[in-house]
Design a protein around this motif. Structure first.
Motif, PDB file in Angstrom:
ATOM      1  N   LEU A   6       0.826  -1.203   0.000  1.00 26.55           N
ATOM      2  CA  LEU A   6       0.000   0.000   0.000  1.00 26.55           C
ATOM      3  C   LEU A   6       0.863   1.256   0.000  1.00 26.55           C
ATOM      4  O   LEU A   6       0.600   2.204  -0.744  1.00 26.55           O
ATOM      5  N   VAL A   7       1.901   1.253   0.798  1.00 29.31           N
ATOM      6  CA  VAL A   7       2.814   2.395   0.832  1.00 29.31           C
ATOM      7  C   VAL A   7       3.585   2.478  -0.489  1.00 29.31           C
ATOM      8  O   VAL A   7       3.846   3.575  -0.991  1.00 29.31           O
ATOM      9  N   ALA A   8       3.953   1.331  -1.063  1.00 31.27           N
ATOM     10  CA  ALA A   8       4.637   1.319  -2.350  1.00 31.27           C
ATOM     11  C   ALA A   8       3.750   1.923  -3.431  1.00 31.27           C
ATOM     12  O   ALA A   8       4.229   2.699  -4.268  1.00 31.27           O
ATOM     13  N   LEU A   9       2.480   1.587  -3.409  1.00 35.11           N
ATOM     14  CA  LEU A   9       1.547   2.166  -4.378  1.00 35.11           C
ATOM     15  C   LEU A   9       1.414   3.665  -4.178  1.00 35.11           C
ATOM     16  O   LEU A   9       1.376   4.431  -5.155  1.00 35.11           O
ATOM     17  N   LEU A  10       1.384   4.107  -2.948  1.00 31.88           N
ATOM     18  CA  LEU A  10       1.312   5.535  -2.650  1.00 31.88           C
ATOM     19  C   LEU A  10       2.562   6.264  -3.150  1.00 31.88           C
ATOM     20  O   LEU A  10       2.468   7.348  -3.723  1.00 31.88           O
ATOM     21  N   VAL A  11       3.730   5.661  -2.961  1.00 29.93           N
ATOM     22  CA  VAL A  11       4.974   6.262  -3.441  1.00 29.93           C
ATOM     23  C   VAL A  11       4.955   6.377  -4.962  1.00 29.93           C
ATOM     24  O   VAL A  11       5.373   7.393  -5.525  1.00 29.93           O
ATOM     25  N   VAL A  12       4.455   5.353  -5.640  1.00 32.47           N
ATOM     26  CA  VAL A  12       4.379   5.385  -7.106  1.00 32.47           C
ATOM     27  C   VAL A  12       3.431   6.487  -7.574  1.00 32.47           C
ATOM     28  O   VAL A  12       3.748   7.238  -8.500  1.00 32.47           O
ATOM     29  N   VAL A  13       2.287   6.608  -6.947  1.00 33.00           N
ATOM     30  CA  VAL A  13       1.319   7.636  -7.348  1.00 33.00           C
ATOM     31  C   VAL A  13       1.897   9.032  -7.124  1.00 33.00           C
ATOM     32  O   VAL A  13       1.776   9.911  -7.985  1.00 33.00           O
ATOM     33  N   VAL A  14       2.531   9.259  -5.995  1.00 28.18           N
ATOM     34  CA  VAL A  14       3.149  10.560  -5.726  1.00 28.18           C
ATOM     35  C   VAL A  14       4.275  10.835  -6.726  1.00 28.18           C
ATOM     36  O   VAL A  14       4.416  11.954  -7.226  1.00 28.18           O
ATOM     37  N   GLY A  15       5.058   9.820  -7.050  1.00 29.09           N
ATOM     38  CA  GLY A  15       6.117   9.981  -8.045  1.00 29.09           C
ATOM     39  C   GLY A  15       5.572  10.346  -9.412  1.00 29.09           C
ATOM     40  O   GLY A  15       6.148  11.180 -10.117  1.00 29.09           O
ATOM     41  N   ILE A  16       4.458   9.743  -9.792  1.00 29.03           N
ATOM     42  CA  ILE A  16       3.837  10.055 -11.087  1.00 29.03           C
ATOM     43  C   ILE A  16       3.317  11.487 -11.095  1.00 29.03           C
ATOM     44  O   ILE A  16       3.508  12.222 -12.075  1.00 29.03           O
ATOM     45  N   ILE A  17       2.681  11.908 -10.008  1.00 36.46           N
ATOM     46  CA  ILE A  17       2.154  13.271  -9.944  1.00 36.46           C
ATOM     47  C   ILE A  17       3.282  14.296  -9.996  1.00 36.46           C
ATOM     48  O   ILE A  17       3.207  15.293 -10.729  1.00 36.46           O
ATOM     49  N   VAL A  18       4.347  14.070  -9.249  1.00 38.18           N
ATOM     50  CA  VAL A  18       5.492  14.979  -9.266  1.00 38.18           C
ATOM     51  C   VAL A  18       6.136  15.007 -10.651  1.00 38.18           C
ATOM     52  O   VAL A  18       6.515  16.078 -11.155  1.00 38.18           O
ATOM     53  N   SER A  19       6.222  13.860 -11.306  1.00 35.48           N
ATOM     54  CA  SER A  19       6.799  13.798 -12.647  1.00 35.48           C
ATOM     55  C   SER A  19       5.954  14.569 -13.654  1.00 35.48           C
ATOM     56  O   SER A  19       6.499  15.263 -14.527  1.00 35.48           O
ATOM     57  N   ILE A  20       4.648  14.477 -13.546  1.00 33.89           N
ATOM     58  CA  ILE A  20       3.771  15.210 -14.455  1.00 33.89           C
ATOM     59  C   ILE A  20       3.943  16.717 -14.268  1.00 33.89           C
ATOM     60  O   ILE A  20       4.011  17.476 -15.247  1.00 33.89           O
ATOM     61  N   ILE A  21       4.045  17.157 -13.019  1.00 34.49           N
ATOM     62  CA  ILE A  21       4.253  18.583 -12.750  1.00 34.49           C
ATOM     63  C   ILE A  21       5.594  19.050 -13.308  1.00 34.49           C
ATOM     64  O   ILE A  21       5.696  20.111 -13.941  1.00 34.49           O
ATOM     65  N   LEU A  22       6.639  18.247 -13.106  1.00 31.98           N
ATOM     66  CA  LEU A  22       7.960  18.609 -13.629  1.00 31.98           C
ATOM     67  C   LEU A  22       7.979  18.660 -15.149  1.00 31.98           C
ATOM     68  O   LEU A  22       8.589  19.560 -15.733  1.00 31.98           O
ATOM     69  N   VAL A  23       7.320  17.714 -15.806  1.00 34.26           N
ATOM     70  CA  VAL A  23       7.263  17.726 -17.269  1.00 34.26           C
ATOM     71  C   VAL A  23       6.522  18.970 -17.758  1.00 34.26           C
ATOM     72  O   VAL A  23       6.912  19.579 -18.757  1.00 34.26           O
ATOM     73  N   GLY A  24       5.495  19.385 -17.044  1.00 33.37           N
ATOM     74  CA  GLY A  24       4.786  20.613 -17.404  1.00 33.37           C
ATOM     75  C   GLY A  24       5.688  21.826 -17.320  1.00 33.37           C
ATOM     76  O   GLY A  24       5.670  22.688 -18.203  1.00 33.37           O
ATOM     77  N   TRP A  25       6.487  21.915 -16.253  1.00 33.68           N
ATOM     78  CA  TRP A  25       7.427  23.031 -16.129  1.00 33.68           C
ATOM     79  C   TRP A  25       8.484  22.995 -17.220  1.00 33.68           C
ATOM     80  O   TRP A  25       8.861  24.033 -17.759  1.00 33.68           O
ATOM     81  N   ILE A  26       8.971  21.802 -17.538  1.00 31.14           N
ATOM     82  CA  ILE A  26       9.985  21.670 -18.589  1.00 31.14           C
ATOM     83  C   ILE A  26       9.412  22.114 -19.929  1.00 31.14           C
ATOM     84  O   ILE A  26      10.057  22.849 -20.686  1.00 31.14           O
ATOM     85  N   MET A  27       8.193  21.690 -20.235  1.00 37.59           N
ATOM     86  CA  MET A  27       7.566  22.093 -21.497  1.00 37.59           C
ATOM     87  C   MET A  27       7.335  23.599 -21.530  1.00 37.59           C
ATOM     88  O   MET A  27       7.541  24.235 -22.571  1.00 37.59           O
ATOM     89  N   ASP A  28       6.919  24.181 -20.422  1.00 33.89           N
ATOM     90  CA  ASP A  28       6.686  25.621 -20.362  1.00 33.89           C
ATOM     91  C   ASP A  28       7.971  26.398 -20.621  1.00 33.89           C
ATOM     92  O   ASP A  28       7.988  27.353 -21.404  1.00 33.89           O
ATOM     93  N   ASN A  29       9.060  25.973 -19.985  1.00 32.45           N
ATOM     94  CA  ASN A  29      10.341  26.654 -20.191  1.00 32.45           C
ATOM     95  C   ASN A  29      10.845  26.477 -21.611  1.00 32.45           C
ATOM     96  O   ASN A  29      11.415  27.398 -22.193  1.00 32.45           O
TER      97      ASN A  29
END
Length: 71
Positions: free
Chosen positions: A31-54
């Motif tokens: 359950l914690v592993a799944l939570l870590v994966v979901v948080v990692g995906i959300i953070v990655s999506i935000i970072l990709v958005g910033w990279i595309m914006d720049n």
């Protein structure tokens, strides 16, 4: 330069998410592993958005010399 820093952070987030979730999954803490994966995906999506914006901002500044407001 900021985009390169964001790319490095993105790679670090992906690698850390993989190793942490793999460790947790192997120790039956799924359950914690799944939570870590979901948080990692959300953070990655935000970072990709910033990279595309720049990247879009950089390209638009470089192509600004072709803009002719008189025509």
């Amino acid at each position: 330069m900021f985009t390169l820093l964001l790319l490095g952070i993105l790679v670090a987030v992906i690698i850390l998410t993989f190793y942490i979730s793999t460790y947790l999954y192997e120790n039956d803490i799924t359950l914690v592993a799944l939570l870590v994966v979901v948080v990692g995906i959300i953070v990655s999506i935000i970072l990709v958005g910033w990279i595309m914006d720049n990247t879009v901002e950089f390209v638009s500044q470089k192509l600004e010399i072709f803009y002719n407001p008189d025509s």
